[in-house]
Design a protein around this motif. Structure first.
Motif, mmCIF file in Angstrom:
data_model
loop_
_atom_site.group_PDB
_atom_site.id
_atom_site.type_symbol
_atom_site.label_atom_id
_atom_site.label_comp_id
_atom_site.label_asym_id
_atom_site.label_seq_id
_atom_site.Cartn_x
_atom_site.Cartn_y
_atom_site.Cartn_z
ATOM 1 N N ALA A 27 3.670 6.028 -0.468
ATOM 2 C CA ALA A 27 3.333 6.241 -1.882
ATOM 3 C C ALA A 27 3.751 5.043 -2.723
ATOM 4 O O ALA A 27 2.993 4.548 -3.554
ATOM 5 C CB ALA A 27 4.005 7.513 -2.390
ATOM 6 N N LEU A 28 4.962 4.555 -2.502
ATOM 7 C CA LEU A 28 5.439 3.413 -3.275
ATOM 8 C C LEU A 28 4.676 2.147 -2.913
ATOM 9 O O LEU A 28 4.356 1.333 -3.783
ATOM 10 C CB LEU A 28 6.940 3.224 -3.027
ATOM 11 N N ALA A 29 4.348 1.993 -1.633
ATOM 12 C CA ALA A 29 3.575 0.821 -1.208
ATOM 13 C C ALA A 29 2.171 0.843 -1.804
ATOM 14 O O ALA A 29 1.574 -0.211 -2.045
ATOM 15 C CB ALA A 29 3.507 0.768 0.310
ATOM 16 N N ALA A 30 1.631 2.035 -2.048
ATOM 17 C CA ALA A 30 0.284 2.164 -2.621
ATOM 18 C C ALA A 30 0.262 1.902 -4.124
ATOM 19 O O ALA A 30 -0.810 1.820 -4.715
ATOM 20 C CB ALA A 30 -0.271 3.560 -2.343
ATOM 21 N N GLY A 31 1.436 1.779 -4.723
ATOM 22 C CA GLY A 31 1.492 1.482 -6.151
ATOM 23 C C GLY A 31 2.032 2.594 -7.021
ATOM 24 O O GLY A 31 2.006 2.486 -8.250
ATOM 25 N N ARG A 79 3.321 -2.817 -9.580
ATOM 26 C CA ARG A 79 3.996 -2.890 -10.880
ATOM 27 C C ARG A 79 5.489 -2.675 -10.740
ATOM 28 O O ARG A 79 6.303 -3.387 -11.335
ATOM 29 C CB ARG A 79 3.404 -1.845 -11.843
ATOM 30 N N ARG A 80 5.883 -1.694 -9.935
ATOM 31 C CA ARG A 80 7.302 -1.406 -9.793
ATOM 32 C C ARG A 80 8.009 -2.494 -8.985
ATOM 33 O O ARG A 80 9.165 -2.841 -9.274
ATOM 34 C CB ARG A 80 7.487 -0.041 -9.128
ATOM 35 N N GLU A 81 7.344 -3.067 -7.981
ATOM 36 C CA GLU A 81 7.926 -4.194 -7.244
ATOM 37 C C GLU A 81 8.162 -5.378 -8.182
ATOM 38 O O GLU A 81 9.182 -6.062 -8.069
ATOM 39 C CB GLU A 81 7.010 -4.601 -6.093
#
Length: 228
Positions: free
Chosen positions: A93-97, A157-159
């Protein structure tokens, strides 16, 4: 004041009803759909301010929905729901954005608090911040671009937010608690937070072309960015 508009996406109607009732009580305007294609159609025709999206939707998964939303250039916050033991789903999920991932069963008050924190950060005043360079790495908040050795690095965006905080504090160990506060704007339980998988994804991207390691884990402290 106009209420933030939230799109809730889950194939479990009991969860959708709980989200609709609970988030409305917290002051949000809520719309619900039970499938990925319906979510994409709603985002296209009537974009919400934020999305609450289940990871494991049948047919088109929540991961695919999030990937398509980000590929279209949509910047609205995406908060995903995952089963407590679904570690791979959270990381995907996090890798997908996705901007955040909440574990089921969840507390509606906590979920609403996280949504508000994400919405506060949806339009950061990036132009007021100058670009920062650490060795071959440049992080530019005005354009939301990351370059390494002159080549652009594609980040979520979060990265980007995490990397900017680390770059502005290059050479200084940053605790997990402080990074969570700076990047997400609220506290997590460290054992269930999204920071470690996000840092791992960012590290792989920075090292993908054979560049030496810049993002380091500091035992007992957290993370640190330094010149190679």
């Amino acid at each position: 004041m106009t209420a933030y508009r939230i799109l809730a996406v889950d194939d479990d109607w009991a969860i959708l009803r709980a989200l609709w009732r609970g988030l409305r009580l917290e002051g949000f305007a809520v719309d619900t759909v039970d499938a990925g294609p319906l979510a994409l159609d709603r985002v296209d025709k009537a974009p919400p301010d934020a999305i609450v999206l289940d990871v494991c939707l049948p047919g088109m998964s929540g991961i695919e929905v999030c990937t398509r939303i980000r590929a279209a250039g949509t910047r609205m916050p995406v908060l995903m729901l995952a089963e407590r033991d679904d570690v791979d789903g959270r990381a995907a999920a996090l890798a997908a954005g996705a901007d955040d991932c909440v574990l089921k069963p969840f507390d509606l008050y906590e979920l609403a608090r996280r949504l508000r924190a994400l919405l506060r950060h949806v339009a950061p005043h990036a132009a007021a911040r100058t670009a920062v360079t650490v060795g071959p790495l440049t992080v530019d908040p005005a354009t939301r671009r990351v370059t390494l050795g002159g080549a652009e690095v594609e980040v979520t965006r979060r990265e980007f937010d995490l990397l900017e905080v680390l770059a502005r504090n290059a050479g200084i160990p940053m605790s997990r608690t402080l990074l969570l506060e700076r990047v997400w704007g609220y506290d997590f339980e460290i054992g269930t937070g999204p920071l470690d998988p996000l840092a791992g994804s960012l590290r792989r991207k920075l090292e993908a072309s054979g560049h030496p390691r810049m993002l380091h884990t500091v035992r007992g402290a957290g993370f640190m960015l330094r010149e190679p």
